[in-house]
Design an enzyme around this catalytic site. Structure first.
Site, PDB file in Angstrom:
ATOM      1  N   ASN A  12       0.916  -1.291  -0.199  1.00  0.00           N
ATOM      2  CA  ASN A  12       0.050   0.149   0.006  1.00  0.00           C
ATOM      3  C   ASN A  12       0.818   1.360  -0.084  1.00  0.00           C
ATOM      4  OD1 ASN A  12      -1.786   2.108   0.553  1.00  0.00           O
ATOM      5  ND2 ASN A  12      -2.320   1.496   2.568  1.00  0.00           N
ATOM      6  N   LYS A  14       0.013   4.362  -0.419  1.00  0.00           N
ATOM      7  CA  LYS A  14      -0.556   5.517   0.325  1.00  0.00           C
ATOM      8  C   LYS A  14      -0.239   6.506  -0.523  1.00  0.00           C
ATOM      9  CE  LYS A  14      -0.063   3.468   4.613  1.00  0.00           C
ATOM     10  NZ  LYS A  14      -0.085   3.452   6.304  1.00  0.00           N
ATOM     11  N   HIS A  98      -9.523   0.385   4.994  1.00  0.00           N
ATOM     12  CA  HIS A  98      -8.316   0.852   5.377  1.00  0.00           C
ATOM     13  C   HIS A  98      -8.549   1.551   6.703  1.00  0.00           C
ATOM     14  CE1 HIS A  98      -4.070   2.215   6.378  1.00  0.00           C
ATOM     15  NE2 HIS A  98      -3.912   1.242   5.711  1.00  0.00           N
ATOM     16  N   GLU A 100      -6.889   4.187   7.980  1.00  0.00           N
ATOM     17  CA  GLU A 100      -6.879   5.462   7.554  1.00  0.00           C
ATOM     18  C   GLU A 100      -8.064   5.982   7.099  1.00  0.00           C
ATOM     19  OE1 GLU A 100      -3.233   5.322   5.406  1.00  0.00           O
ATOM     20  OE2 GLU A 100      -2.030   4.800   7.589  1.00  0.00           O
ATOM     21  N   GLU A 170      -5.066  -5.446  10.440  1.00  0.00           N
ATOM     22  CA  GLU A 170      -4.223  -4.404  10.721  1.00  0.00           C
ATOM     23  C   GLU A 170      -4.572  -3.655  12.028  1.00  0.00           C
ATOM     24  OE1 GLU A 170      -2.429  -3.010   6.743  1.00  0.00           O
ATOM     25  OE2 GLU A 170      -4.019  -2.002   7.111  1.00  0.00           O
ATOM     26  N   GLY A 176       2.134   2.065  10.686  1.00  0.00           N
ATOM     27  CA  GLY A 176       3.013   3.288  10.378  1.00  0.00           C
ATOM     28  C   GLY A 176       3.772   3.707  11.695  1.00  0.00           C
ATOM     29  N   SER A 215       3.165  -2.359  10.191  1.00  0.00           N
ATOM     30  CA  SER A 215       4.791  -2.246  10.505  1.00  0.00           C
ATOM     31  C   SER A 215       5.663  -3.427  10.103  1.00  0.00           C
ATOM     32  CB  SER A 215       4.843  -1.619  11.789  1.00  0.00           C
ATOM     33  OG  SER A 215       4.460  -0.417  12.060  1.00  0.00           O
TER      34      SER A 215
HETATM   35  C1  PEP Z   1      -0.930  -0.164   6.013  1.00  0.00           C
HETATM   36  O1  PEP Z   1      -0.887   1.012   5.379  1.00  0.00           O
HETATM   37  O2  PEP Z   1      -1.655  -0.885   5.580  1.00  0.00           O
HETATM   38  C2  PEP Z   1       0.250  -0.399   6.627  1.00  0.00           C
HETATM   39  C3  PEP Z   1       0.059  -1.632   7.428  1.00  0.00           C
HETATM   40  O3  PEP Z   1       1.263   0.450   6.821  1.00  0.00           O
HETATM   41  P1  PEP Z   1       2.657   0.118   7.583  1.00  0.00           P
HETATM   42  O4  PEP Z   1       3.318  -1.191   7.032  1.00  0.00           O
HETATM   43  O5  PEP Z   1       3.632   1.625   7.164  1.00  0.00           O
HETATM   44  O6  PEP Z   1       2.634   0.292   9.326  1.00  0.00           O
END
Ligand code: PEP
Length: 258
Positions: A12, A14, A98, A100, A170, A176, A215
């Site tokens: 992703n 973003k 997601h 976000e 997630e 992040g 992460s």
């Molecule tokens: C994501 O945006 O789905 C995600 C898991 O981000 P990150 O790997 O940066 O934590």
């Protein structure tokens, strides 16, 4: 991982990468992954770069995904993008729900469910994200939250849709932040999600692939992917660096006899 489920790693990107940057990153990823990628790979660049990246990926095993879609197929929805548009830009997948989008753009379970159905109607595979906040985890509400999100967006789908759905667990507190769920924490929730999918849909439900996101890096991927119910990864930050992303994809081999 379980040998009967093909692992999948999705990146992703973003809101990162102008078109020249996206093309450069896609080229680097293709080189790092080589002609026979170790697992299913889905790249999710920003909308603006989809067509250019799609032209690069054409003829390879790498798949392309959108990061969001609108539930309607067309109309007066300024600034929005439909599933048909994503398909015509070369996408096979799309991320829905997601955290976000839920947190920053107020997406409800109901809207996420509509988006998952719209994706399927457009012939796209939705990657349905579920996950609890830190507060919810600390209040011991993880199971309740992820079950509610799964119920709304996945358990309500017709059973024949299941072969075309991916779920991503997630935990919001791990996205992040550099703070990853431990393999045991991830496995606990993945097992719960798989049990719910099995209760709802039987064997077809149990076969749905469940990715872990939060992460994930080249360092921690193998341990997470070694868990029985972790079928791959949804990767944010680490998907912007080709060698690291390729290493995560290769880590799917460590956890599976493929
Ligand atoms: C994501 O945006 O789905 C995600 C898991 O981000 P990150 O790997 O940066 O934590």
């Amino acid at each position: 991982m379980n040998a009967s489920r093909v692992p999948v790693v999705a990146g992703n990107w973003k809101m990162n990468a102008t078109n020249p940057e996206a093309v450069a990153l896609a080229r680097d990823l293709m080189a790092a992954l080589g002609p026979a990628p170790p697992c299913e790979i889905v790249l999710c660049p920003p909308f603006t770069a989809l067509t250019e990246v799609s032209l690069l990926l054409g003829g390879t095993a790498l798949r392309l995904g959108g990061q969001n879609l609108h539930p309607e197929s067309k109309g007066a929805f300024t600034g929005e993008v439909s599933g048909d548009m994503l398909r015509s830009a070369g996408c096979s997948h799309v991320i829905v729900g997601h955290s976000e989008r839920r947190r920053l753009f107020g997406e409800s379970d109901e809207l996420v469910a509509k988006k998952a159905r719209a994706a399927l109607a457009a012939g796209l595979i939705p990657i349905v994200c579920v996950g609890e906040t830190l507060d919810e985890r600390e209040q011991d509400e993880t199971a309740r939250v992820v079950e509610r999100q799964l119920e709304a967006a996945v358990l309500a789908l017709p059973p024949d849709a299941l072969a075309h759905v991916l779920v991503a667990y997630e935990p919001v507190w791990a996205i992040g932040t550099g703070r990853t769920a431990t393999p045991a924490q991830a496995q606990e929730v993945h097992a719960l999600l798989r049990a719910k999918l099995g209760e709802g849909f039987g064997e077809g439900g149990r076969r749905v692939r469940i990715l872990y996101g939060g992460s994930v890096t080249a360092k921690n991927a193998a341990d997470l992917l070694a868990e029985a119910d972790v079928d791959g990864a949804l990767v944010g930050g680490a998907s912007l660096e080709a060698q690291g992303f390729a290493a995560i994809a290769r880590a799917t081999r460590a956890g599976s006899p493929r």
